[in-house]
Structures are given as C-alpha cells and as structure tokens.
Design an enzyme around this catalytic site. Sequence first.
Site, PDB file in Angstrom:
ATOM      1  N   LYS A 144      49.309  66.142  13.599  1.00 60.75           N
ATOM      2  CA  LYS A 144      48.655  66.411  14.886  1.00 60.75           C
ATOM      3  C   LYS A 144      49.260  67.603  15.630  1.00 60.75           C
ATOM      4  CE  LYS A 144      45.445  63.213  15.048  1.00 60.75           C
ATOM      5  NZ  LYS A 144      44.022  63.639  14.986  1.00 60.75           N
ATOM      6  N   GLU A 154      42.866  63.353  24.875  1.00 61.50           N
ATOM      7  CA  GLU A 154      42.580  61.945  24.621  1.00 61.50           C
ATOM      8  C   GLU A 154      43.495  61.506  23.491  1.00 61.50           C
ATOM      9  OE1 GLU A 154      41.034  64.346  23.096  1.00 61.50           O
ATOM     10  OE2 GLU A 154      41.118  63.631  21.017  1.00 61.50           O
ATOM     11  N   SER A 179      49.511  62.237   5.923  1.00 58.87           N
ATOM     12  CA  SER A 179      49.299  62.872   7.228  1.00 58.87           C
ATOM     13  C   SER A 179      50.297  62.458   8.297  1.00 58.87           C
ATOM     14  CB  SER A 179      47.881  62.574   7.717  1.00 58.87           C
ATOM     15  OG  SER A 179      47.646  61.175   7.714  1.00 58.87           O
TER      16      SER A 179
END
Lengths: 277, 416
Positions: free
Chosen positions: B107, B129, B395
Amino acid sequence: MSAMPLNTETLNTDSRLTRRFAALREEQRAALVTYVMAGDPDLEQSRQLLERLPKAGADIIELGMPFSDPMADGVAIQRAGQRALANGQTLVRTLDMVRDFREGDADTPIVLMGYLNPIQRFGEERFLQAAAEAGVDGLILVDLPLEHGAALTARARDLGLARIPLVAPTTPLERLPALLAQGDGFVYRIAFNGVTGSQRLDIAASLGDSLCDLKRQTPLPIAVGFGVRDGDTAAAIAAIADAVVVGSALVERLTDQGIEAALALVGELAEAMQRAP
Amino acid sequence: MSSIMTDLPDENGFFGASPNDGDDNQPQQGYGGRYVAETLMPLIGEIEAAYDAARVDTAFQARLEELQRDYVGRATPLYFAERLTEHFGGAKIYLKREDLNHTGAHKINNALGQALLAQRMGRQRLIAETGAGMHGVAVATVAARLGLPCVIYMGATDIERQQPNVQRMHLLGAEIVPVHSGTATLKDAMNEALRDWVANVDDTFYIIGTVAGPAPYPRMVRDFQSVIGVETREQLLATQGRLPDTLVACVGGGSNAMGLFHAFLDDDVAMIGVEAAGEGLESGRHAASLNGGSPGILHGNRTYLLQDDHGQILDAHSISAGLDYPGIGPEHAYLHDSGRASYVAVTDNEALAAVGLCCRLEGILPALESAHALHEAGRLAAEQSVDRVIVVCLSGRGDKDMDTITRHLMPEEAET
C-alpha cells in the site's frame, strides 16, 4: 472531452416546466422546489405527502430515487434513502407514485433526482420511456457528468424529459457553455461545496455575482439549492434566483415530526418567499 | 514500449470502448470513466493534469525513487520459495516480498506517490479511506513523513475488528473518523471520504487506496504500484534469464495485482487474479465481483459490482478485510472481459490453510489477503512441470491478522 452542441430544435419549449416558470414570471415570484425521498418513511406516507405538496405551496417537486451509496448526500437524505430501501422502494414503485400523482395533478412538474446505477440496472432506454410515460418532467443525475451524458441527454430530450444540469461553485466559466448546452428545464446551482444539507447557507455577495454570470450564459431559469433551512434564507435566495430548492430540512422535518409538520414547513417557506422583494 | 493494452485508459478514463461510442441501440460500455458529482469534476481534471506533469518530471521521479529506496526499503526481494515448491512438487514458486516494505504491505508504494503529488499541488490536507487499515497506516505514515495532517475514514465495524491498526494510525498522528452510515464498512468509508472531499475541494487531496475511483485514479494508482512488476521482471531476468510463465495475485480493489501485471501485459505471461470466495460463491457471502457480480457504476467508475436486481450495492464478505469490497478496479474488469487475465476465487478456509502452510514451510507469515493468492499458486504449481515458473505477489504480512488466524487455526490458544 466532447460536448454535445446546442440543438435548439429539440429543446422543449412547451412543457410543464416551461409553463410553470412562465406563470411564475407573470406572478413575479420565484418557484419553491421541494425535495422528498420516494418511499420515505414508507410508500403510503410518501404517496400522501407527494399528493399534498402542491397545495401546501410547492411549485415544483423533486422526487429522490433511493440508492444504497449516495456519495453526494448528507446524513438526512442518506437515512431517508435507507429507510425507503428497507421498506422495499424500487424504481418501479417510484414511477408508479408519479403516475398516481398525475391522475390528480396535471400541472405540477416532477423532477426525479438520483444516481445512475439503479437506472442502468433497470435499463436506460426502458427507464427513460417509463419515466416519460408516467408523467415525469425532468431528471437530475448526480453522478452522470457532462462528459458521459450526451447520449442519455439526447434520448431524454426526444422523450420530452429535461436533463437539468448541476452547476457547482467549482465549475469554471469555460466549462459552462457545454454544460448548459446539454441542459433544459432549469439550471440547478449548488450553493456551496459540500453534500446536501451539510451546512446552513450563508448568502454571500459572491453567490449573487456568480448567478449574474450564469444568467448571462443561459435563458434557462436558475434554481439554487443545498443549505436552505428556513424562510429567511428562502426569501433571500428568491430575491436573486428563479427558484429555491429545499431538501434536507424538509426530509428532517418529516422524520422528526411527521407529514403535517413537513407540509407546514413548505407553507412557511412559500409564505416567506412571497414576502421577498 | 507501448501497445494497445498498456496505452489504456483513453482520454475519458475508459478501459475498452467508451459508453455510447458505438451503435446507440447496443451501446458498448467501457470500464472506468469519471462518474462523480459536478463539484468534483474540475478537481479531478486538475489532478490528472498535475499527475501527467509529474510523470515526466525527472525531479519528481527522482524524489519518489529516493524515498522508495531509503524510506520504503525497495527493491523488495523476489524470493524462491524452495520448500513450498518441494511441497507441491511442480512449478517453481517465487514470492515477490511486498510484505517487507515499510508498514508491511504494498500500500505504501501508492500512498507515497500520491502524497508527493499532493505536496507538489500545494494541497495541505490528506484524506483516505481504509478497510483493514493497511492503506490507512500507509497514508498516516507518509503524512507524518511529509508533515501533512491527515484524516482517515474507517467503517465503525472495521474499527472494532482492526484495533491494532487503529492504534497505529493514532500514534502516527492521524485523525480517524468512524463511519456509521450504510453498512459501516470499506464502501461506506469511501462514500464518506468523497463527501469530505466535496466539502473541502480547495485544500484537500484524496488518496484513494486502490485502482478504482474516477479517472485518473485507476491509472495513477496502477502506475505507482507498477514498480512491483517492473522489479519482478528485472529480478527474474537477472537470476534466471527468463520471464515467469504465470503471475498470481489477490484482488480486492486489485492494486497489488495491477502493480504486478502491468509490466507483463505485452508478454506471453499468464495472469491470474484471485478473488475472495468467502464462505463459497454459492453461499452468497463472498467478495468476488468478477466471479459473482455484474457491471455497474459505483465510486466514480463503471466496473463489476456486487449488486441486487435493482442496482443497489450488496455487502461483500471475506475473512480478509482488505478484500472485503463489493467492486473491483476497472482495468481488471477490462482484462477479465478481454480474456487477457483470468480470475478465480478462493475461500476463507483455503486462505487460512495457506497461511499455516507458508508459516511452517517458509517461516513467512502472509496477510490473509495474500494467502488467497498463495493457495491458487500452490494448486497451479502441483499441476505444472518443474521447468515452469510462477510468481506470487506476497502483498502484505499477516501480523495484523493474528487474532483471526489464531481463532481459526489454533482455537485452543484463542480460548486461553
């Protein structure tokens, strides 16, 4: 980015909306546009409210089509939509409400307001035809921007439905011609940057200036909405615009105090606007 | 290098044909676009222009690369998972270790890129968000690093189940706003962030966490994440002198998958996105927009959605909060329809089993999200010969999921 050229031949010069605005101009007063959510708090009460709005003082009715994810709406209208959906409101029921309303009222314009996904799911062409047939006069589609709306607008015009353009405080002057060319019925000027009902409108001189700019660019009547909560604000806007939209305040009144109190608010606002200079 | 696929989206933000471009009776509809309120239209135009300028600005790119290297810890390793490979007895399994990034997931690749863009545009306030909290933590982290205030919208339900990440964000100085509207999960957090943005267009930059939202977000987020695939390509060429046969990545919104896939779109490389099948596709409790949804419009883009017959958005379900979203990035919708990538779905239980296996055989605790991809990679590897190469995007790391994992895999420990 492509915009549809203005096609004056297909503009609706004789519609309930144009007739209503022409009559109001004769009377030298601004229109009171009332927003209610279809199916809130339930179908029966919503039907009753709709039927009684014109007599209470509404000149034009905006009827909300509930959506699960209304990203441009504040808390009052979000909750109204959730209540309506929880009680089984659908697009078909909303159109039925309009059809029933038309049996008793052939003159008060009704504009549907909502989001694109339920319409696409229903089928755009099927929806436009059903809306026109039910007696709907115009559409306000919050999440269909100018850039993606040319085909729907053209088809709506063919069927006699006005595509009412939203103009925001952020809309640059150079964007207006294309935006206005796609619109008819009236122009909905959002009074401030924010979601519906999120603040009390402060009538700044800048709003009046910006409305003057807008009037120079379009022959369409201009409605101002978002944040109109009381008679004083409604009267102040009536003095500088062709129409005043009240939504969240009305929805809140309905939720908190019921139909009679909601209709009383419509009456208060109409009366205050009559006093406008 | 450019091709039809890597040149997408078009100027209106569509992957595939634009709406109403073809025969009016049979409108071909692309995926993506800019389905937002008028108030936001001028703003997203500004972001697009600023982003296009930043892309070709060597100073901006140099700053991004410097922070990616020294702050995030890139390049991440491409690791040969020897014991997982032995276990499945087929194709070689490589793990792209995005879990080793600062903050523990991919991220931050995107959060850093967008925050630098916000700074370049002179925006003084960041909003985002978050679902599981990994994107929220990444944004709170870069906001602290750049000295910008940030507000994170998070569903009240998610705040309950992701307490460690909530505390982390607070520690980093972020303001967290609980979202109670709708179903109080990720989609509602996104609605609320959009509402904040409409009200604060003058000073605020919205850092969307995945390859969704109005154009230019799907393209911009993909580009910031594409470092995953670019590195993978270089690393495998350097050590093995070849490209992979298959790429596997989990897909919620789909940013780690787009990041891995993009550098290989023009190559003869198979791509598999793994959706969350939750309790099973037939149960109705899943988050598989492509395998169990249909096209529609939400959060500014046209894509596959979980929705009912009336076009109302349905709740997603997955054991991994990061995959718990009723939509998917529009480029995935396009890759799905065009057949360039294929999309499968893996259940909660299969993902949990993959977590246990990866821990025991490799000493790596994967995020529940990534474990969906691990399960599919294992299944494929077992079917393929030993000369084949599969790359899995790992990830994120699974520390955030310890409560859930303990409860399911070691219930006796959860009770004590």
